[in-house]
Design a protein around this motif. Structure first.
Motif, PDB file in Angstrom:
ATOM      1  N   TYR A  59      15.185  60.446 -73.174  1.00  0.00           N
ATOM      2  CA  TYR A  59      14.849  60.292 -71.753  1.00  0.00           C
ATOM      3  C   TYR A  59      15.286  61.512 -70.945  1.00  0.00           C
ATOM      4  O   TYR A  59      14.551  61.981 -70.076  1.00  0.00           O
ATOM      5  N   THR A  66       9.383  66.753 -67.352  1.00  0.00           N
ATOM      6  CA  THR A  66       8.505  66.303 -66.274  1.00  0.00           C
ATOM      7  C   THR A  66       8.784  67.089 -64.993  1.00  0.00           C
ATOM      8  O   THR A  66       7.866  67.438 -64.254  1.00  0.00           O
ATOM      9  N   GLU A 132      16.139  50.866 -68.600  1.00  0.00           N
ATOM     10  CA  GLU A 132      14.976  50.020 -68.335  1.00  0.00           C
ATOM     11  C   GLU A 132      14.792  49.809 -66.825  1.00  0.00           C
ATOM     12  O   GLU A 132      13.674  49.843 -66.315  1.00  0.00           O
ATOM     13  N   PHE A 135      13.624  53.387 -65.392  1.00  0.00           N
ATOM     14  CA  PHE A 135      12.353  53.981 -65.820  1.00  0.00           C
ATOM     15  C   PHE A 135      11.305  52.946 -66.212  1.00  0.00           C
ATOM     16  O   PHE A 135      10.193  53.298 -66.572  1.00  0.00           O
ATOM     17  N   GLY A 136      11.686  51.684 -66.199  1.00  0.00           N
ATOM     18  CA  GLY A 136      10.748  50.646 -66.612  1.00  0.00           C
ATOM     19  C   GLY A 136      10.794  50.437 -68.114  1.00  0.00           C
ATOM     20  O   GLY A 136      11.204  51.325 -68.859  1.00  0.00           O
ATOM     21  N   MET A 139       6.345  51.933 -72.492  1.00  0.00           N
ATOM     22  CA  MET A 139       6.273  53.259 -73.088  1.00  0.00           C
ATOM     23  C   MET A 139       5.979  54.278 -71.994  1.00  0.00           C
ATOM     24  O   MET A 139       5.157  54.037 -71.113  1.00  0.00           O
ATOM     25  N   ARG A 140       6.651  55.376 -72.066  1.00  0.00           N
ATOM     26  CA  ARG A 140       6.454  56.414 -71.062  1.00  0.00           C
ATOM     27  C   ARG A 140       5.977  57.635 -71.827  1.00  0.00           C
ATOM     28  O   ARG A 140       6.690  58.157 -72.683  1.00  0.00           O
ATOM     29  N   PRO A 141       4.757  58.106 -71.521  1.00  0.00           N
ATOM     30  CA  PRO A 141       4.252  59.232 -72.310  1.00  0.00           C
ATOM     31  C   PRO A 141       4.979  60.542 -71.968  1.00  0.00           C
ATOM     32  O   PRO A 141       5.391  60.751 -70.828  1.00  0.00           O
ATOM     33  N   SER A 235       5.997  59.753 -76.907  1.00  0.00           N
ATOM     34  CA  SER A 235       6.396  58.787 -75.883  1.00  0.00           C
ATOM     35  C   SER A 235       7.860  58.379 -76.048  1.00  0.00           C
ATOM     36  O   SER A 235       8.465  58.606 -77.095  1.00  0.00           O
ATOM     37  N   PHE A 237      10.614  55.004 -74.907  1.00  0.00           N
ATOM     38  CA  PHE A 237      10.770  53.663 -74.338  1.00  0.00           C
ATOM     39  C   PHE A 237      12.217  53.203 -74.564  1.00  0.00           C
ATOM     40  O   PHE A 237      12.883  53.698 -75.486  1.00  0.00           O
TER      41      PHE A 237
END
Lengths: 313, 239
Positions: A59, A66, A132, A135-136, A139-141, A235, A237
């Motif tokens: 992450y 990003t 979580e 970032f939720g 799956m985060r690409p 990805s 997660f």
């Protein structure tokens, strides 16, 4: 006859491709298992938060990519720093409080081991939940430009850049760790604490600092593994650390619990076996392989395939 | 002679169980002092407390008059107190040379090479075994490694806990010759032993411990003649 032969060779290429993929997956397990095994070797306790260090490293790297899209090397250096901080914090939070009693009995006692099993598990759950929340859970690409998924065709086989990067990283980490353990002062101290914590005190090793150093080194490796695998799979997660963490744990047990080379070999073997198994088993069943190996190891080789009287770590 | 180590009214407890109940003793600069007593009277606890392995619950340990209780074990080693502990506590999975290197602490290069030469001079057997795992050595060799490793730290005070335990009589004699040789080189020694006869022969000063207390003390030569000692520790026969 000719047609039959061609059919066979096509199966062969497919099979070899499976082996290549399995080897890559095995290397991913190995990257995680190295840090796992290092910490186990020194403390004789399982660090259940290692999979979360791997996830946090991924992450952290993705957030940096990003925001700034820096070159890969800068990402890796940043993730190493994050891993170091994570390792330090983890040790202080989940392990140090259970080391108040410094005599030899408590140092390797069952109570201490079971307490840190739970405290590291607790830290891992809290960290996973925090990620979580932030970032939720989905799956985060990874930004496409940063992904290491460029295909490289060699004859009938297709590789991806990520496979080469992971292979390079695995070799570098393994070699770097061997250098650290066998050629540096801190490595000598780490091995001494792993071998005999009480003896280490008698020769004037600061065991507390050595244990922190072990966590830092192990977690740096775990975090770097996390970002590289994220770039390879494309990805991240919050639960990404769990499955490979279990596989790394199995590899560690198969390798004899405290043998890093043993864990690496078993991790690769495990990855290969899972890939081969998909030839014969439905996708969902390949999970059976790791647990099957774990059971077989515990029943027939209780000290691991490479265990016994070798140097811990 | 000035006192190198002074222990006053030292108390150590394991949980609620008191192990040392007020131990006082002195080790002079360059002297050999022995602590005698049977199993379980607290001799090893005393040694571990001095090395900072066990927490002290009361009293004082001073080196050169400065209190050292409460320091970490690694700080105590830096101050020049090294121990050849009970059970040897060598690094069995590491090589003999690595064991010695660990004993040297942060010293490297010239100083380390000199110390290594000195230790090899004392224990030629160790050099033949440099690349062997320490765990593969015989009991006597392991004891030599244990003492050699402690000496690599250039101690001013060497603590020896039962160095003769489990060794053949010929090796026991060697160990006690070694104790004398180490003192000749200027290192003070605090020696815990069950082999009272040999210990009293080599020591200047002796203390006798019983259930966590010093019950008798005096010059070693006098204690060797003391009827109470002869009855309790020297017995009719020599062992």
């Amino acid at each position: 006859m000719g047609a039959h032969f061609r059919g066979f060779s096509m199966f062969d290429a497919f099979f070899v491709q499976q082996l290549v993929n399995g080897f890559s997956v095995g290397l991913v397990y190995a990257l995680i298992a190295i840090g796992f095994t290092l910490i186990f070797g020194v403390l004789n306790v399982v660090n259940f938060a290692h999979g979360e260090v791997y996830m946090v490293g991924a992450y952290a790297g993705v957030v940096l990519i990003t925001a700034f899209a820096p070159p890969l090397i800068a990402v890796v250096l940043f993730v190493m720093a994050v891993g170091a901080v994570a390792g330090f914090g983890l040790e202080r939070l989940a392990f140090k409080p259970f080391r108040r009693f410094q005599d030899e009995a408590s140092l390797k006692s069952k109570a201490m081991r079971e307490a840190t099993l739970l405290s590291s598990l607790a830290v891992s759950i809290v960290v996973r939940e925090i990620v979580e929340k932030l970032f939720g859970g989905a799956m985060r690409p990874v930004p496409f430009e940063a992904q290491l998924t460029e295909p490289i065709q060699v004859g009938d086989l297709s590789f991806s850049t990520g496979q080469f990067v992971i292979f390079g990283a695995a070799v570098a980490m393994f070699a770097g760790l061997q250098f650290l353990l066998y050629r540096t002062r801190i490595g000598l101290s780490i091995r001494a604490v792993a071998n005999n914590p009480l003896g280490a005190k008698y020769v004037g090793i600061n065991t507390d600092r050595t244990i922190i150093a072990t966590f830092v080194v192990g977690s740096v490796m775990g975090a770097v593994a996390g970002i590289l695998v994220a770039l390879y799979y494309g990805s991240v997660f919050p639960h990404m650390g769990f499955a490979p963490g279990v596989k790394a744990f199995v590899a560690m047990v198969m390798g004899g619990l405290s043998s890093i080379p043993g864990a690496v070999i078993c991790a690769i073997f495990l990855g290969l076996s899972e890939a081969v198994a998909t030839e014969f088993l439905a996708q969902g069943w390949s999970e059976l392989i790791a647990y099957g190996f774990l059971l077989l190891t515990l029943i027939f080789f209780p000290t691991g395939l490479f265990g016994g009287a070798r140097d811990r770590v | 002679m000035s006192q190198l180590l002074e222990i006053r009214d030292l108390r150590v407890s394991m949980g609620a169980q008191p192990i040392l109940e007020g131990v006082s003793l002195d080790v002079p600069e360059g002297g050999i002092v022995t602590v005698l007593g049977s199993n379980g009277v607290g001799k090893t606890t005393l040694m571990r407390a001095i090395s900072g392995i066990y927490k002290v619950t009361g009293g004082d340990i001073r080196l050169d008059g400065k209190p050292i209780n409460g320091l970490r074990s690694d700080e105590i080693v830096r101050l020049g107190i090294c121990q050849a502990p009970e059970g040897r506590q060598i690094f069995s999975n590491m090589t003999v040379l690595e064991n010695l290197k660990l004993g040297a602490g942060p010293r490297t290069g010239r100083a380390y090479e000199e110390d290594l030469e000195r230790i090899v001079g004392l224990f030629p057997r160790l050099q033949e075994r440099f690349t062997q795992k320490a765990g593969s050595l015989s009991g006597g060799e392991q004891q030599m490694l244990c003492v050699g490793r402690a000496l690599m730290g250039r101690p001013r005070l060497l603590l020896m806990d039962e160095p003769s335990l489990g060794l053949a009589p010929k090796l026991v004699r060697q160990i006690f010759d070694l104790v004398a040789a180490i003192r000749e080189a200027g290192t003070a020694i605090l020696l815990v032993e069950q082999n009272a006869k040999a210990a009293l022969r080599v020591a200047d000063q002796a203390y006798v411990m019983e259930s966590g207390r010093i019950v008798l003390q005096g010059p070693a030569a006098e204690l060797a003649e003391d009827p109470r000692i002869r009855a309790a520790y020297l017995g009719g026969h020599v062992h």
